[in-house]
Design a protein around this motif. Structure first.
Motif, mmCIF file in Angstrom:
data_model
loop_
_atom_site.group_PDB
_atom_site.id
_atom_site.type_symbol
_atom_site.label_atom_id
_atom_site.label_comp_id
_atom_site.label_asym_id
_atom_site.label_seq_id
_atom_site.Cartn_x
_atom_site.Cartn_y
_atom_site.Cartn_z
ATOM 1 N N LEU A 59 0.795 -1.232 0.000
ATOM 2 C CA LEU A 59 0.000 0.000 0.000
ATOM 3 C C LEU A 59 0.829 1.285 0.000
ATOM 4 N N GLN A 112 1.575 5.925 5.992
ATOM 5 C CA GLN A 112 0.864 4.720 5.585
ATOM 6 C C GLN A 112 1.690 3.471 5.908
ATOM 7 N N SER A 168 0.301 0.583 8.132
ATOM 8 C CA SER A 168 0.307 -0.785 7.614
ATOM 9 C C SER A 168 1.040 -1.723 8.564
ATOM 10 N N VAL A 181 -7.101 -3.454 6.367
ATOM 11 C CA VAL A 181 -6.841 -2.839 5.062
ATOM 12 C C VAL A 181 -7.419 -1.425 5.015
ATOM 13 N N ALA A 237 -5.671 2.495 4.127
ATOM 14 C CA ALA A 237 -6.327 3.091 2.962
ATOM 15 C C ALA A 237 -6.824 4.500 3.270
ATOM 16 N N GLU A 250 -4.152 6.815 2.443
ATOM 17 C CA GLU A 250 -4.045 6.925 0.976
ATOM 18 C C GLU A 250 -4.878 8.083 0.437
ATOM 19 N N THR A 251 -5.957 8.404 1.114
ATOM 20 C CA THR A 251 -6.828 9.500 0.684
ATOM 21 C C THR A 251 -6.031 10.780 0.483
#
Length: 159
Positions: free
Chosen positions: A55, A111, A115, A133, A137, A140-141
């Motif tokens: 990710l 991240q 993670s 997950v 995520a 990630e935004t």
């Protein structure tokens, strides 16, 4: 053709790819360290660990994408070398690359840490994989928002 304008645009492209890529390398490394520890106890979790480790790598891809857009804009790829770029346009391209350079760098590291924590979570509670997950995520935004801002800014520069 103003060489300083081209140089500034190339510097922006290099920063987008370099800083976002460096953040991704750090983030993937952080998650990988955690994943290696989990897999020593349960090698069967490799697929889940790999997903969570991968990710933070997306920010490097986003930075590379913006770098391509920037060098395409000034005609260094695609045979458009006749495009004239003055210093102000080069500076604008440089600044347009900064959102993904900075946002990509810091979000990839954050991240990676998220993670890593989620990898530890699935080591103890594999039934919580969906939640594991979603947490990274969410980070990630902000990388995607940085990517979108760089795209919007590059698109607005008229050469």
């Amino acid at each position: 053709m103003d060489l300083l304008g081209i140089a500034l645009a190339i510097l922006g492209a290099a920063m987008a790819a370099g800083w976002a890529g460096a953040g991704s390398a750090i983030g993937v490394g952080i998650a990988g360290e955690s994943g290696a520890g989990v897999m020593t106890e349960d090698p069967g979790k490799f697929g889940l660990v790999l997903l969570l480790q991968a990710l933070p790598g997306t920010q490097g891809i986003y930075g590379l994408l913006i770098a391509f857009f920037a060098i395409l804009k000034v005609g260094l790829l695609g045979g458009g070398a006749e495009i004239s770029v003055n210093v102000w346009q080069g500076l604008a391209i440089f600044f347009a690359c900064l959102p993904i350079a900075v946002g990509g760098y810091f979000s990839a590291i954050a991240q990676g840490k998220t993670s890593a924590a989620c990898i530890q979570m699935i080591a103890k509670r594999p039934e919580e994989t969906g939640k594991a997950v979603i947490l990274p995520a969410m980070v990630e935004t902000y990388a995607v928002l940085s990517l979108l801002m760089s795209i919007i800014l590059l698109n607005g520069i008229k050469l």
